[in-house]
Design a protein around this motif. Structure first.
Motif, PDB file in Angstrom:
ATOM      1  N   ALA A  81      34.206  33.497 -17.694  1.00 25.34           N
ATOM      2  CA  ALA A  81      33.305  33.347 -16.550  1.00 25.34           C
ATOM      3  C   ALA A  81      33.688  34.304 -15.431  1.00 25.34           C
ATOM      4  N   LYS A  82      32.668  34.780 -14.711  1.00 24.77           N
ATOM      5  CA  LYS A  82      32.907  35.725 -13.620  1.00 24.77           C
ATOM      6  C   LYS A  82      32.407  35.123 -12.315  1.00 24.77           C
ATOM      7  N   GLY A  83      33.226  34.302 -11.716  1.00 28.23           N
ATOM      8  CA  GLY A  83      32.790  33.698 -10.465  1.00 28.23           C
ATOM      9  C   GLY A  83      33.893  32.910  -9.804  1.00 28.23           C
ATOM     10  N   SER A 134      30.818  44.675 -19.815  1.00 29.15           N
ATOM     11  CA  SER A 134      30.362  44.289 -21.160  1.00 29.15           C
ATOM     12  C   SER A 134      29.073  43.497 -21.076  1.00 29.15           C
ATOM     13  N   PHE A 135      28.006  44.069 -21.555  1.00 33.45           N
ATOM     14  CA  PHE A 135      26.780  43.286 -21.712  1.00 33.45           C
ATOM     15  C   PHE A 135      26.813  42.642 -23.090  1.00 33.45           C
ATOM     16  N   ALA A 136      26.414  41.375 -23.143  1.00 28.16           N
ATOM     17  CA  ALA A 136      26.410  40.648 -24.416  1.00 28.16           C
ATOM     18  C   ALA A 136      25.641  41.427 -25.487  1.00 28.16           C
ATOM     19  N   VAL A 137      24.518  42.022 -25.113  1.00 27.24           N
ATOM     20  CA  VAL A 137      23.714  42.744 -26.119  1.00 27.24           C
ATOM     21  C   VAL A 137      24.470  43.948 -26.676  1.00 27.24           C
ATOM     22  N   GLY A 195      30.345  27.291 -25.476  1.00 26.96           N
ATOM     23  CA  GLY A 195      29.248  27.859 -24.710  1.00 26.96           C
ATOM     24  C   GLY A 195      28.495  28.852 -25.567  1.00 26.96           C
ATOM     25  N   ALA A 196      27.277  28.468 -25.960  1.00 27.01           N
ATOM     26  CA  ALA A 196      26.483  29.321 -26.849  1.00 27.01           C
ATOM     27  C   ALA A 196      25.382  30.020 -26.066  1.00 27.01           C
ATOM     28  N   GLY A 197      25.758  30.556 -24.901  1.00 21.60           N
ATOM     29  CA  GLY A 197      24.849  31.434 -24.183  1.00 21.60           C
ATOM     30  C   GLY A 197      24.950  32.828 -24.784  1.00 21.60           C
ATOM     31  N   ALA A 198      24.443  33.810 -24.042  1.00 23.01           N
ATOM     32  CA  ALA A 198      24.435  35.185 -24.557  1.00 23.01           C
ATOM     33  C   ALA A 198      25.857  35.672 -24.841  1.00 23.01           C
ATOM     34  N   PHE A 199      26.780  35.414 -23.903  1.00 21.86           N
ATOM     35  CA  PHE A 199      28.112  36.005 -24.064  1.00 21.86           C
ATOM     36  C   PHE A 199      28.932  35.266 -25.123  1.00 21.86           C
ATOM     37  N   GLY A 200      28.903  33.945 -25.117  1.00 21.53           N
ATOM     38  CA  GLY A 200      29.627  33.197 -26.134  1.00 21.53           C
ATOM     39  C   GLY A 200      29.145  33.561 -27.529  1.00 21.53           C
ATOM     40  N   ALA A 237      32.954  30.225 -22.591  1.00 21.10           N
ATOM     41  CA  ALA A 237      31.896  31.139 -22.120  1.00 21.10           C
ATOM     42  C   ALA A 237      30.793  30.354 -21.411  1.00 21.10           C
ATOM     43  N   LEU A 238      31.207  29.614 -20.386  1.00 22.34           N
ATOM     44  CA  LEU A 238      30.260  28.833 -19.581  1.00 22.34           C
ATOM     45  C   LEU A 238      30.154  29.465 -18.198  1.00 22.34           C
ATOM     46  N   PRO A 239      29.026  29.280 -17.510  1.00 25.24           N
ATOM     47  CA  PRO A 239      28.941  29.756 -16.127  1.00 25.24           C
ATOM     48  C   PRO A 239      29.989  29.059 -15.254  1.00 25.24           C
ATOM     49  N   THR A 240      30.467  29.756 -14.246  1.00 24.43           N
ATOM     50  CA  THR A 240      31.593  29.261 -13.443  1.00 24.43           C
ATOM     51  C   THR A 240      31.352  27.872 -12.850  1.00 24.43           C
ATOM     52  N   GLN A 241      30.141  27.639 -12.330  1.00 25.32           N
ATOM     53  CA  GLN A 241      29.915  26.357 -11.634  1.00 25.32           C
ATOM     54  C   GLN A 241      29.930  25.172 -12.600  1.00 25.32           C
ATOM     55  N   SER A 242      29.822  25.439 -13.911  1.00 24.66           N
ATOM     56  CA  SER A 242      29.875  24.360 -14.908  1.00 24.66           C
ATOM     57  C   SER A 242      31.296  24.076 -15.372  1.00 24.66           C
ATOM     58  N   LEU A 243      32.207  25.000 -15.108  1.00 26.13           N
ATOM     59  CA  LEU A 243      33.539  24.908 -15.717  1.00 26.13           C
ATOM     60  C   LEU A 243      34.312  23.654 -15.304  1.00 26.13           C
ATOM     61  N   LEU A 284      31.519  27.838 -32.984  1.00 23.06           N
ATOM     62  CA  LEU A 284      30.820  28.017 -31.702  1.00 23.06           C
ATOM     63  C   LEU A 284      30.251  26.669 -31.288  1.00 23.06           C
ATOM     64  N   TRP A 285      30.716  26.168 -30.126  1.00 26.42           N
ATOM     65  CA  TRP A 285      30.217  24.877 -29.634  1.00 26.42           C
ATOM     66  C   TRP A 285      29.054  25.117 -28.678  1.00 26.42           C
ATOM     67  N   ALA A 286      27.942  24.401 -28.931  1.00 21.35           N
ATOM     68  CA  ALA A 286      26.767  24.512 -28.057  1.00 21.35           C
ATOM     69  C   ALA A 286      26.432  23.144 -27.503  1.00 21.35           C
ATOM     70  N   ARG A 287      26.176  23.078 -26.217  1.00 21.56           N
ATOM     71  CA  ARG A 287      25.757  21.799 -25.623  1.00 21.56           C
ATOM     72  C   ARG A 287      24.388  21.398 -26.148  1.00 21.56           C
ATOM     73  N   ASP A 288      23.495  22.386 -26.258  1.00 22.70           N
ATOM     74  CA  ASP A 288      22.122  22.109 -26.695  1.00 22.70           C
ATOM     75  C   ASP A 288      21.798  22.938 -27.937  1.00 22.70           C
ATOM     76  N   GLY A 289      21.075  22.334 -28.847  1.00 22.88           N
ATOM     77  CA  GLY A 289      20.449  23.079 -29.946  1.00 22.88           C
ATOM     78  C   GLY A 289      21.393  23.574 -31.022  1.00 22.88           C
ATOM     79  N   PRO A 346      33.367  20.609 -13.914  1.00 23.09           N
ATOM     80  CA  PRO A 346      32.863  19.354 -14.491  1.00 23.09           C
ATOM     81  C   PRO A 346      33.048  19.302 -16.008  1.00 23.09           C
ATOM     82  N   PHE A 347      32.821  20.425 -16.681  1.00 20.40           N
ATOM     83  CA  PHE A 347      32.960  20.424 -18.140  1.00 20.40           C
ATOM     84  C   PHE A 347      34.409  20.155 -18.541  1.00 20.40           C
ATOM     85  N   LEU A 348      35.338  20.880 -17.949  1.00 16.00           N
ATOM     86  CA  LEU A 348      36.752  20.737 -18.333  1.00 16.00           C
ATOM     87  C   LEU A 348      37.281  19.345 -18.025  1.00 16.00           C
TER      88      LEU A 348
HETATM   89  N1  LIG Z   1      25.794  37.882 -20.657  1.00 13.78           N
HETATM   90  C1  LIG Z   1      26.688  38.832 -20.472  1.00 13.78           C
HETATM   91  O1  LIG Z   1      26.402  40.023 -20.727  1.00 13.78           O
HETATM   92  C2  LIG Z   1      28.076  38.500 -19.961  1.00 13.78           C
HETATM   93  C3  LIG Z   1      29.073  39.439 -20.090  1.00 13.78           C
HETATM   94  C4  LIG Z   1      30.351  39.141 -19.622  1.00 13.78           C
HETATM   95  C5  LIG Z   1      30.612  37.926 -19.018  1.00 13.78           C
HETATM   96  N2  LIG Z   1      29.600  37.029 -18.895  1.00 13.78           N
HETATM   97  C6  LIG Z   1      29.927  35.771 -18.225  1.00 13.78           C
HETATM   98  O2  LIG Z   1      29.909  34.703 -19.167  1.00 13.78           O
HETATM   99  C7  LIG Z   1      29.525  33.503 -18.512  1.00 13.78           C
HETATM  100  C8  LIG Z   1      28.392  32.887 -19.310  1.00 13.78           C
HETATM  101  O3  LIG Z   1      27.307  33.792 -19.230  1.00 13.78           O
HETATM  102  P1  LIG Z   1      26.181  33.903 -20.346  1.00 13.78           P
HETATM  103  O4  LIG Z   1      25.590  35.234 -20.204  1.00 13.78           O
HETATM  104  O5  LIG Z   1      26.661  33.486 -21.669  1.00 13.78           O
HETATM  105  O6  LIG Z   1      25.149  32.813 -19.775  1.00 13.78           O
HETATM  106  P2  LIG Z   1      23.837  32.243 -20.434  1.00 13.78           P
HETATM  107  O7  LIG Z   1      22.947  31.915 -19.302  1.00 13.78           O
HETATM  108  O8  LIG Z   1      23.319  33.130 -21.497  1.00 13.78           O
HETATM  109  O9  LIG Z   1      24.333  30.898 -21.122  1.00 13.78           O
HETATM  110  C9  LIG Z   1      25.028  29.900 -20.448  1.00 13.78           C
HETATM  111  C10 LIG Z   1      25.352  28.832 -21.471  1.00 13.78           C
HETATM  112  O10 LIG Z   1      26.166  27.851 -20.859  1.00 13.78           O
HETATM  113  C11 LIG Z   1      25.677  26.576 -21.234  1.00 13.78           C
HETATM  114  N3  LIG Z   1      26.028  25.609 -20.185  1.00 13.78           N
HETATM  115  C12 LIG Z   1      25.702  25.675 -18.889  1.00 13.78           C
HETATM  116  N4  LIG Z   1      26.233  24.619 -18.238  1.00 13.78           N
HETATM  117  C13 LIG Z   1      26.916  23.904 -19.156  1.00 13.78           C
HETATM  118  C14 LIG Z   1      27.694  22.712 -19.102  1.00 13.78           C
HETATM  119  N5  LIG Z   1      27.866  22.054 -17.963  1.00 13.78           N
HETATM  120  N6  LIG Z   1      28.242  22.261 -20.235  1.00 13.78           N
HETATM  121  C15 LIG Z   1      28.069  22.921 -21.382  1.00 13.78           C
HETATM  122  N7  LIG Z   1      27.354  24.054 -21.511  1.00 13.78           N
HETATM  123  C16 LIG Z   1      26.785  24.536 -20.394  1.00 13.78           C
HETATM  124  C17 LIG Z   1      24.179  26.741 -21.390  1.00 13.78           C
HETATM  125  O11 LIG Z   1      23.644  25.742 -22.243  1.00 13.78           O
HETATM  126  C18 LIG Z   1      24.098  28.141 -22.014  1.00 13.78           C
HETATM  127  O12 LIG Z   1      24.177  28.067 -23.408  1.00 13.78           O
HETATM  128  C19 LIG Z   1      29.131  33.886 -17.087  1.00 13.78           C
HETATM  129  O13 LIG Z   1      30.187  33.602 -16.209  1.00 13.78           O
HETATM  130  C20 LIG Z   1      28.919  35.383 -17.165  1.00 13.78           C
HETATM  131  O14 LIG Z   1      29.197  36.039 -15.946  1.00 13.78           O
HETATM  132  C21 LIG Z   1      28.352  37.269 -19.354  1.00 13.78           C
END
Ligand SMILES: NC(=O)c1ccc[n+]([C@@H]2O[C@H](COP(=O)([O-])OP(=O)(O)OC[C@H]3O[C@@H](n4cnc5c(N)ncnc54)[C@H](O)[C@@H]3O)[C@@H](O)[C@H]2O)c1
Ligand SMILES: O=P(O)(O)OC[C@H](O)CO
Length: 314
Positions: free
Chosen positions: A99-101, A129-132, A9-14, A75-81, A30-35, A83-85
């Protein structure tokens, strides 16, 4: 001890965690679904966490087969976990969810989803913890929850760095519930501020929100002490007090009749709906957030209803 760590999960937190562990000397994939290719070429996650150049020890891939570490962070959103797993068939010995959910399809938390869909030992990393902030290398303390304390201690050791200090617990339910439920209260706190009700009203809401969190978490089997720690109270204070929080900003936007842009992760929305749908406990804040988000009531109507409930002992 450094070694290999995979992050899915290459979102902000991953991305923030990948930067942290690569800077600390780990070999991070770091594995990213996109990009993935674009990120690997640019050496930056320009979309989700711009401004942080990837160290050489951080590699980005779109190929799940390239993940071979015995320890992986999810580091994926909860609702994706779920299906992904169920489709990914991961090989790691220990899978740590960030994930927090609560999953709306099953009512399960992240570690139960890991247990259901893989043979890995599940753990949870959570807390304020904020990712930034993490990406900027600011001091941060989190909770690592694992039912197996021996494995938890080893993971705690591996995932703690000079700036990122991990505490440990075996109360996985408590850690997960604190992280999930604080997001609901943060949306409500954002709505209070967005509606112009002020800081005193926000403080009251945080305190009553914490009481609601404790009620729901206890019913799920959480320990009281976990809720007053980093993963509960700690994260509640952070998320209700900062516009860096997407849940807080979502609440502010709702109160003002605005919306956040598309693709913004707002975990508390799903958790509010899940808790409200259960209907088995007194959860006025989760009910209110669900009603507000669905457009069934506006903030003024909800505030009136909450304030005019029968008086009771604290
Ligand atoms: N951002 C923060 O500051 C922070 C801090 C602590 C915890 N978290 C938790 O981390 C989790 C992820 O949050 P984030 O901030 O990284 O989100 P984000 O919105 O920045 O990124 C989500 C990532 O998940 C990927 N994704 C979504 N669905 C997917 C799927 N089905 N398969 C593969 N990849 C998928 C998206 O492509 C994206 O890269 C959340 O549960 C959040 O609560 C976030
Ligand atoms: O941006 P939010 O609201 O998802 O909050 C991020 C983290 O959970 C704060 O600890």
């Amino acid at each position: 001890m450094t070694g290999r760590i995979d992050i899915l999960g290459a979102g902000a937190f991953g991305t923030a965690l990948a930067l942290t562990y690569a800077r600390a000397g780990h070999a991070v994939t770091l594995w990213a679904r996109d990009g993935a290719e674009a990120m690997e070429a640019a050496r930056e996650n320009a979309r989700r966490l711009p401004g942080h150049r990837f160290p050489d020890s951080l590699r980005v891939t779109g190929d799940l087969g390239a993940l071979t570490a015995d320890l992986a962070l999810l580091a994926l959103p909860t609702q994706s976990l779920g299906p992904f797993l169920s489709s990914a068939r991961l090989r790691a010995g220990t899978l740590v969810s960030c994930a927090k959910g609560i999953d709306r399809d099953t009512g399960l938390g992240p570690t139960a989803l890991i247990a259901r869909h893989s043979g890995a030992t599940p753990a949870q990393l959570t807390g304020p913890s904020f990712a930034v902030d993490i990406a900027a290398g600011l001091p941060t303390a989190l909770t690592l929850a694992c039912a197996d304390d021996r494995i938890g201690a080893a993971v705690q050791d591996r995932l703690s760095t000079h700036h990122l200090r991990l505490y440990r617990t075996t109360d996985v339910i408590g850690a997960e519930m604190g992280g999930a439920l604080k997001n609901v209260v943060a949306i409500a706190a954002g709505a209070v501020i967005g509606a112009g009700y002020g800081d005193s009203a926000r403080a009251a809401l945080i305190a009553r929100g914490f009481a609601e969190m404790a009620r729901v978490a206890r019913a799920a089997g959480a320990q009281e002490a976990t809720l007053t720690g980093l993963s509960g109270l700690g994260d509640l204070v952070l998320t209700c007090g900062s516009e860096k929080s997407r849940n807080f900003r979502f609440g502010m936007a709702l109160a003002r009749g605005e919306t956040l842009g598309p693709g913004v992760t707002v975990e508390g929305l799903h958790t509010a709906h899940e808790i409200a749908a259960r209907g088995d406990l007194d959860t006025p804040l989760a009910d209110a957030v669900a009603a507000l988000a669905d457009g069934r009531a506006d903030v003024a109507t909800i505030a009136d209803a909450l304030l005019n409930r029968p008086l009771k002992p604290e």
